[in-house]
Design a protein around this motif. Structure first.
Motif, PDB file in Angstrom:
ATOM      1  N   ALA A   1      60.093  27.792  27.987  1.00 49.93           N
ATOM      2  CA  ALA A   1      59.560  29.161  28.059  1.00 49.93           C
ATOM      3  C   ALA A   1      60.449  30.039  28.931  1.00 49.93           C
ATOM      4  CB  ALA A   1      58.141  29.143  28.603  1.00 49.93           C
ATOM      5  N   LEU A   2      60.919  29.501  30.049  1.00 47.75           N
ATOM      6  CA  LEU A   2      61.816  30.255  30.930  1.00 47.75           C
ATOM      7  C   LEU A   2      63.135  30.572  30.222  1.00 47.75           C
ATOM      8  CD1 LEU A   2      61.280  28.303  34.285  1.00 47.75           C
ATOM      9  CD2 LEU A   2      60.533  30.648  33.801  1.00 47.75           C
ATOM     10  N   GLU A   3      63.663  29.578  29.496  1.00 44.88           N
ATOM     11  CA  GLU A   3      64.916  29.778  28.768  1.00 44.88           C
ATOM     12  C   GLU A   3      64.746  30.817  27.658  1.00 44.88           C
ATOM     13  OE1 GLU A   3      68.108  27.236  26.007  1.00 44.88           O
ATOM     14  OE2 GLU A   3      66.243  26.302  26.704  1.00 44.88           O
ATOM     15  N   GLU A   4      63.686  30.661  26.863  1.00 42.46           N
ATOM     16  CA  GLU A   4      63.426  31.564  25.743  1.00 42.46           C
ATOM     17  C   GLU A   4      63.195  32.998  26.222  1.00 42.46           C
ATOM     18  OE1 GLU A   4      59.637  32.183  22.999  1.00 42.46           O
ATOM     19  OE2 GLU A   4      60.546  30.207  22.664  1.00 42.46           O
ATOM     20  N   GLY A   5      62.513  33.147  27.358  1.00 39.51           N
ATOM     21  CA  GLY A   5      62.239  34.475  27.899  1.00 39.51           C
ATOM     22  C   GLY A   5      63.513  35.230  28.221  1.00 39.51           C
ATOM     23  N   ALA A   6      64.443  34.579  28.922  1.00 36.20           N
ATOM     24  CA  ALA A   6      65.702  35.228  29.296  1.00 36.20           C
ATOM     25  C   ALA A   6      66.533  35.569  28.062  1.00 36.20           C
ATOM     26  CB  ALA A   6      66.493  34.322  30.234  1.00 36.20           C
ATOM     27  N   LYS A   7      66.622  34.620  27.130  1.00 35.86           N
ATOM     28  CA  LYS A   7      67.422  34.865  25.919  1.00 35.86           C
ATOM     29  C   LYS A   7      66.821  35.977  25.060  1.00 35.86           C
ATOM     30  CE  LYS A   7      69.538  30.272  25.486  1.00 35.86           C
ATOM     31  NZ  LYS A   7      69.630  29.031  24.672  1.00 35.86           N
ATOM     32  N   SER A   8      65.487  36.042  24.985  1.00 34.28           N
ATOM     33  CA  SER A   8      64.830  37.073  24.182  1.00 34.28           C
ATOM     34  C   SER A   8      65.003  38.459  24.785  1.00 34.28           C
ATOM     35  CB  SER A   8      63.333  36.768  24.043  1.00 34.28           C
ATOM     36  OG  SER A   8      63.128  35.541  23.399  1.00 34.28           O
ATOM     37  N   ALA A   9      65.218  38.506  26.111  1.00 33.08           N
ATOM     38  CA  ALA A   9      65.338  39.804  26.789  1.00 33.08           C
ATOM     39  C   ALA A   9      66.724  40.420  26.661  1.00 33.08           C
ATOM     40  CB  ALA A   9      64.983  39.645  28.266  1.00 33.08           C
ATOM     41  N   VAL A  10      67.700  39.628  26.209  1.00 32.95           N
ATOM     42  CA  VAL A  10      69.092  40.089  26.207  1.00 32.95           C
ATOM     43  C   VAL A  10      69.282  41.360  25.383  1.00 32.95           C
ATOM     44  CG1 VAL A  10      71.420  39.532  25.385  1.00 32.95           C
ATOM     45  CG2 VAL A  10      70.175  37.884  26.748  1.00 32.95           C
ATOM     46  N   SER A  11      68.846  41.337  24.119  1.00 28.68           N
ATOM     47  CA  SER A  11      69.126  42.482  23.235  1.00 28.68           C
ATOM     48  C   SER A  11      68.452  43.755  23.737  1.00 28.68           C
ATOM     49  CB  SER A  11      68.688  42.174  21.799  1.00 28.68           C
ATOM     50  OG  SER A  11      67.309  41.881  21.747  1.00 28.68           O
TER      51      SER A  11
ATOM     52  N   PHE B   1      67.452  30.051  35.411  1.00 28.82           N
ATOM     53  CA  PHE B   1      67.675  30.721  36.702  1.00 28.82           C
ATOM     54  C   PHE B   1      67.414  32.224  36.570  1.00 28.82           C
ATOM     55  CE2 PHE B   1      70.618  33.390  39.136  1.00 28.82           C
ATOM     56  CZ  PHE B   1      70.179  33.118  40.417  1.00 28.82           C
ATOM     57  N   THR B   2      67.890  32.818  35.481  1.00 29.68           N
ATOM     58  CA  THR B   2      67.715  34.259  35.247  1.00 29.68           C
ATOM     59  C   THR B   2      66.233  34.630  35.216  1.00 29.68           C
ATOM     60  OG1 THR B   2      69.802  34.425  34.022  1.00 29.68           O
ATOM     61  CG2 THR B   2      68.165  36.142  33.616  1.00 29.68           C
ATOM     62  N   SER B   3      65.440  33.835  34.514  1.00 32.27           N
ATOM     63  CA  SER B   3      63.997  34.114  34.438  1.00 32.27           C
ATOM     64  C   SER B   3      63.330  33.960  35.799  1.00 32.27           C
ATOM     65  CB  SER B   3      63.328  33.180  33.421  1.00 32.27           C
ATOM     66  OG  SER B   3      63.687  33.543  32.106  1.00 32.27           O
ATOM     67  N   LEU B   4      63.638  32.860  36.496  1.00 33.14           N
ATOM     68  CA  LEU B   4      63.037  32.632  37.821  1.00 33.14           C
ATOM     69  C   LEU B   4      63.455  33.721  38.813  1.00 33.14           C
ATOM     70  CD1 LEU B   4      63.463  28.753  38.130  1.00 33.14           C
ATOM     71  CD2 LEU B   4      61.323  30.013  37.783  1.00 33.14           C
ATOM     72  N   PHE B   5      64.719  34.142  38.718  1.00 35.95           N
ATOM     73  CA  PHE B   5      65.226  35.194  39.597  1.00 35.95           C
ATOM     74  C   PHE B   5      64.487  36.509  39.340  1.00 35.95           C
ATOM     75  CE2 PHE B   5      68.233  38.560  40.802  1.00 35.95           C
ATOM     76  CZ  PHE B   5      68.488  38.199  42.117  1.00 35.95           C
ATOM     77  N   HIS B   6      64.230  36.814  38.064  1.00 32.14           N
ATOM     78  CA  HIS B   6      63.506  38.043  37.737  1.00 32.14           C
ATOM     79  C   HIS B   6      62.056  37.992  38.229  1.00 32.14           C
ATOM     80  CE1 HIS B   6      66.900  39.248  35.192  1.00 32.14           C
ATOM     81  NE2 HIS B   6      66.336  40.448  35.123  1.00 32.14           N
ATOM     82  N   VAL B   7      61.451  36.817  38.135  1.00 33.16           N
ATOM     83  CA  VAL B   7      60.077  36.672  38.659  1.00 33.16           C
ATOM     84  C   VAL B   7      60.070  36.939  40.163  1.00 33.16           C
ATOM     85  CG1 VAL B   7      58.191  35.055  39.078  1.00 33.16           C
ATOM     86  CG2 VAL B   7      59.331  35.085  36.849  1.00 33.16           C
ATOM     87  N   TRP B   8      61.038  36.355  40.872  1.00 32.50           N
ATOM     88  CA  TRP B   8      61.132  36.597  42.323  1.00 32.50           C
ATOM     89  C   TRP B   8      61.438  38.064  42.619  1.00 32.50           C
ATOM     90  CZ3 TRP B   8      65.560  38.314  44.976  1.00 32.50           C
ATOM     91  CH2 TRP B   8      65.415  38.383  46.363  1.00 32.50           C
TER      92      TRP B   8
END
Length: 628
Positions: A395-405, A26-33
């Motif tokens: 890919a959506l899951e990995e993207g959000a988790k990788s962006a955290v730090s 959801f976090t990744s899709l929300f950021h794309v939007w």
């Protein structure tokens, strides 16, 4: 070893893992939007970005090593909810705050205190102790400035003023650093995640093997090339090590490299990935925002320095291979170049599309969005790279988790940037650097280099760059250095700190894969990066390297002398040219290389003359030794 004493990611399972996956997707899709169709103002977007990232942090990272590594505690769930609430609060109430002429009420102050504490705690968990402690020091400096000595003293600000600045304006947590994280950085991290799922990392490894596998350094040269290619999309040195190192380090050990050297090659090469256009590390997007220039100009400026850096490591590896008598890999063990390009070459198309869009003058946000679409489309050209639903969700899951730090580091460093802006500390430090260097540029550069490296020993590269650019870069600009060169100087040394002992984070990651002593890997990695450490001095004295005021003749001359200087530095650092060097030869070679750093006919001729004499004498000595 995780970054800056932070705790390991939880290994979640069951319903909690499913919830975190859904939340991350959801976090990744929300950021794309949010970064495409939404017309949301920057501070609201930044607030929602931080709220989502805080929530993910408290679920992914335990508070201490004693806490459960498999599921969040009740306190973590409470912090998860509070983290989201501080983002939603700004989104819901910011319009009314504007109507109140930015005059806060008690509820605003409560949420401001909560936001500061939660951001610092999230930083402690996923970035480590040093950056939050540094931020706390700066906040206290804003309050109690009158207690500081001399030029550092100021009248001090009230707690209400500090809380308002840090949470309710775009001059604190929600400033330029978080804005860049919420937009460009998140989208490019997501783009990198999609490329990984299509097998682009494997393509880069196969391409490097086919191209460089038969060279004298064999897999070491492959590691350098593959890490450089991977760096064009990853923007993270540690992710680069984990991706390419798991493949190249065992290969290096297999052909005869010591484990410490194999790990060090990968660490030094992966560190340079942050410097490699078109998608450099998060700090490069910060740089474009700080300087107020298009990102494409930063990208152009980074091309020659990045190639210089990789040429330096490539040369060091070649000298080491020659020294220990290694040969390239057998042809039958290598992939066929033509076959690699036919079966996987289409995977590079999204990167080419991003390059074209950036060169045409479109924004990085636009380029990243269409790069995502291009990745999904081009991956479908062949069955072995096609993305199915599972890979898409992954890919959506990995993207959000990788962006955290990165997001949390940008939020925490926002306190520092805010305080520097409030107090005018940057101008004070700039004045003192000029004073300490007696107005000598070379000495000021050394002072800024030392400060950047020391800061970088405990901070992520992005945070290190932001602090150095805010505090030290103004001094260099005052001394006549071009703004882009001053910021690149800070950027490079902040990045290279990843291989500088004792806190050489990239080296420790590589050491784990190489099964080698982390300290030995760190020391060797630092030695391999030594030839690249002089590069920032080159572009301060020769801004033409950063594509400033370019003329063909001067650019060619600068590149030639730069490459010769890098070979000389590599030779001196590796203690080898055509054979082992004497102490006098090493010192003279180093001096000749340094003379080539500063532009000018006299210094270039003197440097080239010294190197020519040493080369002739060295060659004569080695030949005489061979004949005897």
């Amino acid at each position: 070893m995780k970054e800056n004493n932070s705790h390991s990611n939880r290994r979640l399972a069951g319903k909690v893992a499913l919830f975190v996956t859904i939340y991350a997707v959801f976090t990744s899709l929300f950021h794309v939007w949010m970064n495409s169709a939404s017309l949301m103002i920057a501070i609201k977007r930044n607030a929602l970005h931080l709220g989502l990232m805080l929530g993910l942090t408290f679920l992914m990272y335990p508070a201490t090593k004693k806490n459960s590594n498999k599921k969040p505690s009740i306190l973590d769930w409470i912090l998860f909810a509070l983290g989201i609430s501080i983002g939603l609060y700004i989104y819901v109430t910011y319009d009314s705050l504007i109507e109140r002429s930015l005059i806060p009420n008690n509820t605003d102050y409560v949420f401001a205190i909560m936001a500061i504490l939660l951001t610092l705690e999230a930083g402690r968990r996923c970035v480590g102790n040093i950056l939050p402690c540094l931020s706390i020091f700066f906040i206290l400096y804003a309050k109690y400035g009158y207690l500081f000595p001399g030029m550092l003293a100021h009248k001090g600000f009230s707690w209400k003023r500090i809380l308002t600045r840090m949470y309710l304006t775009d001059g604190g947590i929600f400033g330029v650093t978080l804005m860049v994280s919420a937009s460009y950085v998140f989208m490019f991290i997501l783009f990198g995640s999609f490329l990984n799922k299509t097998g682009t990392a494997k393509f880069f490894n196969d391409f490097a093997l086919a191209f460089a596998g038969r060279l004298r350094g064999g897999p070491a040269q492959v590691a350098v090339m593959a890490s450089g290619l991977m760096g064009t999309i990853s923007g993270s040195s540690q992710a680069n090590v984990a991706t390419t190192g798991s493949f190249t380090i065992p290969l290096m050990k297999e052909v005869g490299y010591e484990p410490r050297f194999a790990g060090a090659v990968e660490a030094a090469a992966s560190t340079g990935g942050i410097l490699m256009p078109p998608i450099m590390g998060a700090a490069s997007f910060m740089m474009a925002s700080f300087l107020g220039i298009p990102y494409v100009k930063v990208m152009y400026a980074g091309i020659i320095p990045a190639l210089f850096y990789y040429f330096a490591i490539f040369t060091m590896v070649d000298f080491e291979a020659k020294k220990i008598g290694l040969k390239g890999m057998d042809k039958d063990k290598l992939p066929v170049f033509k076959e690699v390009m036919l079966t996987q070459g289409h995977l590079v198309l999204p990167i080419i599309i991003i390059l074209i869009l950036l060169i045409k003058g479109l924004t990085p946000l636009y380029a990243a969005f269409y790069g995502l679409i291009a990745t999904i489309v081009t991956s479908s050209f062949r069955k072995n790279t096609r993305m199915d639903f599972k890979k898409f969700i992954g890919a959506l899951e990995e993207g959000a988790k990788s962006a955290v730090s990165v997001a949390i580091a940008c939020a925490v460093v926002g306190f520092i940037v805010g305080v520097v802006s409030m107090t005018g500390l940057g101008q004070v430090v700039a004045h003192n650097i000029i004073k300490l260097s007696f107005g000598q540029l070379w000495l000021a550069l050394i002072l800024v280099m030392i400060a950047s490296i020391f800061l970088g020993m405990g901070l992520p590269a992005t945070a290190c760059y932001i602090i150095t650019a805010s505090i030290a870069a103004p001094a260099l600009i005052k001394m006549g250095v071009r703004p882009i060169a001053a910021h690149f100087f800070a950027f490079y040394y902040g990045t290279l700190s990843a291989v500088v002992p004792p806190v050489a984070l990239t080296s420790y990651t590589a050491a784990g894969i190489a099964d080698a002593n982390p300290t030995k890997v760190a020391v060797t990695g630092f030695k391999l990066a030594l030839a690249g450490i002089m590069i920032p001095f080159m572009f301060v004295y020769s801004p033409i390297i950063l594509m400033e005021n370019v003329t063909i003749g001067s650019l060619i001359m600068t590149i030639i002398t730069g490459l010769i200087g890098i070979v000389a530095l590599a030779s001196s650092a590796e203690n080898y040219f055509q054979g082992k060097m004497t102490i006098l030869e090493r010192i003279s070679t180093f001096i000749g290389a340094v003379l080539l750093v500063k532009p000018g006919v006299m210094s270039d001729l003197l440097g080239l003359g010294i190197l020519a004499i040493i080369f002739v004498l060295h060659r004569m000595r080695i030949r005489k030794k061979v004949i005897v």
